[in-house]
Write a protein that holds these residues in place. Structure first.
Motif, short mmCIF file in Angstrom:
data_model
loop_
_atom_site.label_atom_id
_atom_site.label_comp_id
_atom_site.label_asym_id
_atom_site.label_seq_id
_atom_site.Cartn_x
_atom_site.Cartn_y
_atom_site.Cartn_z
N GLN A 34 85.72 20.25 -41.19
CA GLN A 34 84.26 20.27 -42.04
C GLN A 34 84.00 18.77 -42.21
O GLN A 34 84.79 18.13 -42.68
N SER A 90 82.47 14.45 -58.36
CA SER A 90 82.12 15.76 -57.89
C SER A 90 82.09 15.86 -56.40
O SER A 90 82.56 17.09 -55.90
N ASP A 93 85.80 16.67 -55.90
CA ASP A 93 86.26 17.99 -56.39
C ASP A 93 85.72 19.05 -55.61
O ASP A 93 86.51 20.28 -55.19
N ASP A 94 84.51 18.81 -55.09
CA ASP A 94 84.17 20.04 -54.02
C ASP A 94 84.78 20.24 -52.66
O ASP A 94 85.19 21.27 -52.40
N MET A 97 88.14 21.49 -53.42
CA MET A 97 88.20 23.07 -53.89
C MET A 97 88.27 23.73 -52.53
O MET A 97 89.00 24.73 -52.37
N GLN A 98 87.44 23.23 -51.51
CA GLN A 98 87.30 23.92 -50.31
C GLN A 98 88.85 23.96 -49.72
O GLN A 98 89.19 24.83 -48.93
N GLU A 100 91.72 23.22 -51.02
CA GLU A 100 92.63 24.06 -51.56
C GLU A 100 92.52 25.80 -51.54
O GLU A 100 93.63 26.46 -51.36
N ALA A 101 91.01 26.12 -51.39
CA ALA A 101 91.12 27.60 -51.17
C ALA A 101 91.59 27.94 -49.88
O ALA A 101 92.40 29.03 -49.74
N ILE A 102 91.27 27.33 -48.91
CA ILE A 102 91.97 27.68 -47.39
C ILE A 102 93.49 27.67 -47.46
O ILE A 102 94.16 28.41 -47.08
N GLN A 109 99.18 25.60 -50.29
CA GLN A 109 98.24 24.56 -51.19
C GLN A 109 99.03 23.48 -51.75
O GLN A 109 98.42 22.26 -52.01
N PHE A 112 98.74 21.04 -48.34
CA PHE A 112 97.38 20.34 -47.97
C PHE A 112 96.61 19.77 -49.17
O PHE A 112 96.04 20.44 -49.99
N GLY B 103 93.60 31.93 -52.70
CA GLY B 103 92.75 32.16 -52.04
C GLY B 103 91.47 31.48 -52.61
O GLY B 103 91.32 30.73 -53.54
N THR B 107 90.60 30.44 -56.29
CA THR B 107 90.33 28.93 -56.47
C THR B 107 89.12 28.82 -57.20
O THR B 107 89.09 27.95 -58.05
N MET B 115 81.61 28.37 -54.85
CA MET B 115 82.10 27.99 -53.70
C MET B 115 81.45 28.80 -52.47
O MET B 115 81.36 30.05 -52.54
#
Lengths: 131, 420
Positions: A34, A90, A93-94, A97-98, A100-102, A109, A112, B103, B107, B115
């Motif tokens: 991304q 910010s 952080d955004d 977060m992306q 971290e989620a994936i 986690q 990455f 996930g 998160t 998100m």
């Protein structure tokens, strides 16, 4: 500089390509998941382990980014210049977060981690006609 | 000149097109806002959590095309979410748990920030591609579509406290845009508030329910109060009521042979058999004193007599049930005393602890009549004040036992034995 119609391509639906060069004009091509929208003149890429791209950007500042529109499937070419690195705030952080989620979806986690956000000024936007 | 005027005309026409486009956009936005407003109104006015969950997911599907959605709530005292509702899935997955940080759902819970993720499948492929150690990259099964590619998750936050998350997802590439994020954000905060309110209401209902078990509703009614909230110390009422006293004979010696747990189990089972007859016949339990029951009948004394006979019958059933369970159980007997008189009911107490109570000679008399049942070897004794109000049918097989003196009472009380 960044038109509204380009924003869909900055959601990360389809991976993007970054071309950078080193001090000796040796090109390097990398796929990134991304490219992030920052504001109408800036985008950001994540510094995790794109070691070559990051090294090139730090040295020569310049890069070309190829984005694909996820709905219409046409390409954008952006000429960008690396201007600063952000390690908090910010935007960081955004992006973090992306990532971290994936990563957590595959239990990675801890591996990455976002080191920083590489913020680039967009110098030109070119929309390529559909193939 | 000609070309100038042409160019002006062209400018005007271009401007008109732009204005028309802007107007169209404005109309679309206004419509969206109206829809969001009506969704919010409908959701916020409900106090039932289930209908808030289901209706909000259904509306967001109908209006904005969010076909697959989940609502997860946070577990109390644990950083874990669990699925409470879902929409558009074959398998409901209700109750499935997600830890914070797991996930996209986990998160969002951890960061309490909305998100929107696109290209999930390609991003996962990139992560896997870059991971040398394949064995580690074992995907955990989380609630949702198997091949989800686009997902938006909004934290449900009230007073900066996370109560859950709301998730919509799609297998389509780039399904959600910035405008969808805005819509979900607007509706999400309404949903969060609605859920919180509904949960609080449910808790409140449970509290009232629990409270009712300690202070009978009938006592509020006697005091002319609508709810416990209106009751204050010193509230009182005076009137003619019937008191019923019931006690297990020789319970102390039975009790000594049991453990504390057995004692409570025994009493509770006994009360479970006996007490329903009181409510059924228009009375209510004012208090339990160990195995003893003190009940008030606000209407007719005949109600108490009917209740007493039914309680005696229920006791026989209780004995039968216990005996069928343990052979060396000796049947228990109880005595019931009934008296009608002027009583004062009210709220007494100091500082933090209040209690509804009854102050009256009638209570002492009913209690005395109950203790006389043992001497007189009968099950039910009622005073003259009760018996003289009964019809012949209500009296049944009723015999006079004479006059008795009650401590603190000048006049003696005439008493009757009632058949059971």
């Amino acid at each position: 500089m960044i038109p509204d119609s380009l924003k869909n391509s900055l959601d990360g639906a389809i991976p993007s390509m970054i071309v950078s060069v080193d001090e000796n004009d040796m090109p390097n091509v990398t796929i990134v998941s991304q490219v992030f929208y920052v504001d109408e003149n800036h985008v950001a890429i994540s510094n995790q382990f794109l070691s070559k791209t990051i090294r090139n950007l730090t040295a020569t500042k310049r890069a070309a980014i190829q984005l694909i529109d996820p709905i219409e499937i046409f390409m954008w070419i952006l000429q960008v210049e690396f201007i600063r690195e952000e390690k908090e705030g910010s935007l960081f952080d955004d992006m973090n977060m992306q990532l971290e989620a994936i990563a957590s979806m595959t239990g990675m986690q801890d591996v990455f981690k976002l080191k920083s956000a590489f913020v680039c000024r967009v110098h030109s936007v070119e929309k390529l006609p559909k193939a | 000149m000609q070309s100038d005027s042409d160019s002006i005309k062209q400018h005007i026409s271009e401007n008109e097109t732009i204005i028309q486009k802007l107007n169209e956009q404005l109309e679309r936005r206004t419509n969206e806002i109206k829809i969001i407003q009506s969704i919010s109104d409908e959701i916020i006015n409900s106090l039932d959590p289930e209908s808030i969950f289901n209706r909000s997911m259904q509306l967001l599907d109908e209006v904005f095309g969010f076909h697959h959605s989940h609502i997860l709530l946070k577990k109390e005292n644990e950083d874990v979410l669990y699925v409470v509702a879902c929409h558009g899935y074959e398998n409901s997955g209700l109750g499935a748990e997600v830890k914070y940080g797991e996930g996209i759902l986990g998160t969002v819970a951890r960061h309490k920030k909305i998100m929107r993720v696109s290209g999930i499948q390609s991003k996962l492929r990139i992560v896997k591609m870059m991971t040398a150690d394949e064995s580690k990259s074992e995907s955990k099964k989380l609630p949702g579509l198997p091949k989800v590619d686009s997902q938006m998750v909004i934290p449900l936050v009230v007073d900066q406290r996370l109560i859950g998350v709301y998730s919509v997802e799609s297998e389509d590439i780039g399904a959600f845009k910035a405008i969808d994020e805005l819509i979900l954000k607007l509706v999400g905060s309404q949903i969060a508030t609605a859920i919180e309110n509904a949960m609080l209401f449910k808790k409140q209902e449970r509290l009232v329910e629990a409270y009712r078990r300690f202070v009978p509703e009938e006592l509020h009614e006697m005091l002319g109060k609508e709810s416990i909230l209106d009751i204050k110390r010193g509230d009182q009422v005076q009137g003619e009521y019937t008191i019923l006293f019931s006690d297990i004979r020789g319970f102390t010696s039975i009790s000594e042979q049991m453990t504390p747990q057995q004692n409570f189990d025994f009493i509770n089972e006994y009360l479970g058999f006996i007490v329903p007859a009181i409510k059924k016949n228009g009375g209510f339990v004012d208090k339990y004193i160990g195995d003893a029951i003190m009940a008030i009948f606000p209407n007719k004394p005949a109600d108490a007599v009917r209740a007493a006979r039914e309680m005696t019958k229920n006791l026989a059933e209780f004995n039968r049930v216990i005996q069928s369970r343990s052979e060396n159980f000796t049947q228990i007997k109880s005595g019931i005393g009934i008296h009608t008189g002027t009583i004062m009911a009210g709220i007494i107490g100091a500082d933090e602890r209040f209690e509804g109570t009854v102050i009256s000679d009638a209570v002492n008399i009913a209690s005395r009549l109950e203790s006389l049942t043992k001497e007189m070897s009968c099950a039910i004794i009622a005073s003259d004040a009760v018996v003289r109000t009964l019809s012949a049918e209500e009296r049944g097989n009723c015999s006079e036992l004479g006059d008795v003196n009650v401590k603190g009472k000048k006049n003696s009380v005439r008493i009757y034995k009632l058949d059971d």
